[in-house]
Enzyme design. Sequence first.
Site, PDB file in Angstrom:
ATOM      1  N   HIS A 121       0.873  -1.182   0.000  1.00 45.42           N
ATOM      2  CA  HIS A 121       0.000   0.000   0.000  1.00 45.42           C
ATOM      3  C   HIS A 121       0.913   1.237   0.000  1.00 45.42           C
ATOM      4  O   HIS A 121       2.031   1.168   0.528  1.00 45.42           O
ATOM      5  CB  HIS A 121      -0.826  -0.062   1.285  1.00 45.42           C
ATOM      6  CG  HIS A 121      -1.886   0.974   1.439  1.00 45.42           C
ATOM      7  ND1 HIS A 121      -1.617   2.259   1.856  1.00 45.42           N
ATOM      8  CD2 HIS A 121      -3.234   0.914   1.260  1.00 45.42           C
ATOM      9  CE1 HIS A 121      -2.749   2.937   1.934  1.00 45.42           C
ATOM     10  NE2 HIS A 121      -3.748   2.150   1.572  1.00 45.42           N
ATOM     11  N   ASP A 198       3.414  -4.368   8.008  1.00 41.95           N
ATOM     12  CA  ASP A 198       2.169  -3.624   7.871  1.00 41.95           C
ATOM     13  C   ASP A 198       1.036  -4.642   8.027  1.00 41.95           C
ATOM     14  O   ASP A 198       0.777  -5.438   7.116  1.00 41.95           O
ATOM     15  CB  ASP A 198       2.143  -2.965   6.483  1.00 41.95           C
ATOM     16  CG  ASP A 198       0.806  -2.296   6.195  1.00 41.95           C
ATOM     17  OD1 ASP A 198      -0.128  -2.458   6.998  1.00 41.95           O
ATOM     18  OD2 ASP A 198       0.701  -1.617   5.154  1.00 41.95           O
ATOM     19  N   GLN A 201      -4.202  -5.090   7.021  1.00 44.65           N
ATOM     20  CA  GLN A 201      -5.236  -5.993   6.485  1.00 44.65           C
ATOM     21  C   GLN A 201      -5.255  -7.346   7.182  1.00 44.65           C
ATOM     22  O   GLN A 201      -6.185  -8.120   6.981  1.00 44.65           O
ATOM     23  CB  GLN A 201      -5.041  -6.198   4.980  1.00 44.65           C
ATOM     24  CG  GLN A 201      -5.287  -4.960   4.147  1.00 44.65           C
ATOM     25  CD  GLN A 201      -6.692  -4.392   4.292  1.00 44.65           C
ATOM     26  OE1 GLN A 201      -7.621  -5.076   4.720  1.00 44.65           O
ATOM     27  NE2 GLN A 201      -6.855  -3.126   3.967  1.00 44.65           N
ATOM     28  N   LYS A 224     -10.048  -0.633  10.948  1.00 48.08           N
ATOM     29  CA  LYS A 224     -10.200  -1.793  10.062  1.00 48.08           C
ATOM     30  C   LYS A 224     -10.542  -3.049  10.865  1.00 48.08           C
ATOM     31  O   LYS A 224     -10.612  -4.145  10.317  1.00 48.08           O
ATOM     32  CB  LYS A 224      -8.916  -2.017   9.261  1.00 48.08           C
ATOM     33  CG  LYS A 224      -8.649  -0.904   8.244  1.00 48.08           C
ATOM     34  CD  LYS A 224      -7.539  -1.280   7.320  1.00 48.08           C
ATOM     35  CE  LYS A 224      -6.951  -0.106   6.580  1.00 48.08           C
ATOM     36  NZ  LYS A 224      -7.785   0.375   5.475  1.00 48.08           N
ATOM     37  N   CYS A 362      -4.672   2.565  -3.678  1.00 42.97           N
ATOM     38  CA  CYS A 362      -3.470   3.070  -3.000  1.00 42.97           C
ATOM     39  C   CYS A 362      -2.292   2.126  -3.223  1.00 42.97           C
ATOM     40  O   CYS A 362      -1.496   1.879  -2.302  1.00 42.97           O
ATOM     41  CB  CYS A 362      -3.701   3.246  -1.501  1.00 42.97           C
ATOM     42  SG  CYS A 362      -4.810   4.580  -1.144  1.00 42.97           S
TER      43      CYS A 362
HETATM   44  N1  PLP Z   1      -1.583  -0.625   4.705  1.00 43.93           N
HETATM   45  C1  PLP Z   1      -2.515  -1.371   4.104  1.00 43.93           C
HETATM   46  C2  PLP Z   1      -2.162  -2.746   3.628  1.00 43.93           C
HETATM   47  C3  PLP Z   1      -3.805  -0.869   3.935  1.00 43.93           C
HETATM   48  O1  PLP Z   1      -4.719  -1.614   3.327  1.00 43.93           O
HETATM   49  C4  PLP Z   1      -4.099   0.426   4.407  1.00 43.93           C
HETATM   50  C5  PLP Z   1      -5.427   1.018   4.199  1.00 43.93           C
HETATM   51  O2  PLP Z   1      -6.224   0.587   3.415  1.00 43.93           O
HETATM   52  C6  PLP Z   1      -3.091   1.151   5.050  1.00 43.93           C
HETATM   53  C7  PLP Z   1      -1.842   0.600   5.176  1.00 43.93           C
HETATM   54  C8  PLP Z   1      -3.336   2.514   5.584  1.00 43.93           C
HETATM   55  O3  PLP Z   1      -4.234   2.456   6.650  1.00 43.93           O
HETATM   56  P1  PLP Z   1      -4.732   3.810   7.334  1.00 43.93           P
HETATM   57  O4  PLP Z   1      -5.398   4.592   6.249  1.00 43.93           O
HETATM   58  O5  PLP Z   1      -5.671   3.362   8.381  1.00 43.93           O
HETATM   59  O6  PLP Z   1      -3.534   4.491   7.854  1.00 43.93           O
END
Ligand code: PLP
Length: 407
Positions: A121, A198, A201, A224, A362
Amino acid sequence: MKLNNNTAKALKADFPIFRHNLGLVYLDNAATSQKPSSVINAVKEFSERDNANVGRGVYSLAARAMKKYEQARKAVANFIGALPEEIIFTKNTTESLNLLAYTLSQTIEKGKEIAVTEMEHHSNIVPWQQLAKRNRFKLKFVKITKDFTLDMNDLKVKLNDKTAVFAFTYASNVLGTINPVAEIVKFAKSKNVITVIDAAQAIQHLSVNVKEIGCDFLAFSSHKMLGPNGIGVLYGRKELLEKLEPFGFGGGMIETVSPDSATWAKIPEKFEAGTQNIAGAVGLTEAINHIKKIGPNEIADWEEKLKDYVLKRLNEISNIKIYHPEQNSAPIISFNLPGIHPHDVASMLDQKKIAVRAGHMCAMPLMEVLNAKGGVCRASLSFYNTFEDIDALVDSLKEIQQKFNKI
Ligand code: PLP
């Protein structure tokens, strides 16, 4: 309790959003999950009964607020197998990763490299990319295979004695791929590479245990995993957090201040400058309780069944392109109907109250690799989804395809 289609329907009733949006088929859980009444009420009750700032007050109300805030830290620590002082509250995954990129950059020697993967992402690319630019580090991307998994051969080439940090996703927000995190961490450790996971998900679908994985850092967002917006988590190994410099400066994170210098509080406060999202932390505790009550394993089993069903039904659609691995995946399924822009597909689904995401997710570098520059459509599931939700999606996609074929 074993989950099935009937229990999923019953669990859906805990989520007021579905009462206020009758007929809504919510398949955008990877963007944000819906919130059960228990979480909404916990935030409301805290604001009505216990609200005070934490860390400073000596009066009972402030002590009560502080207790709830620290209970949240313990609940999170317990949920992922960490120590409470290893849990830093942030705004979200993105802020957790930015905090790390900033503070770690001060520990990385010249000439070192940073590695991410092609399936990240933007939140796990851009902070490292900007850090690499500022400090003239090289940023490397570990490739994915044609089967939508991480290329472990490429990983073993890209992670070497020059690599300082490897930041990678636990589960891809586009492909659903679940990476073999413990195996990756073991290999990275053999090369003295700092590991950053990260888990944005993964946290809503899998039991995550940082000690079993052995990672150095791990980040996720409350919103999430049924919790409130505006609160996220950064886990860091105690010895490392103690060594790192703070990211934000101000109240709450200091031990002493004189006109020309300051010393820092112990972890985790050292990384929590300013007033935190206390009500959010209380809501996050309740989100964890909600997940625990249903059972993370039961959730995973039911979501696996839902995922198999959605894949089976999507494959009924002729020429559909599905971007999803054969095995080890979260219920996040991206696809394209040939010749129809993903935004058109999502808009037409919306006319039937079906919410899916469309676009680059993203993950623009991944879109290039997938040769999907117009983006993809993504259906992402949660335990409160049902077979009927999936039937509604697939039947509507078939109609959309028929309509377009006639034009
Ligand atoms: N990393 C992953 C894999 C994501 O899917 C997302 C958001 O969809 C993020 C990071 C960023 O999350 P946040 O917008 O809650 O900071």
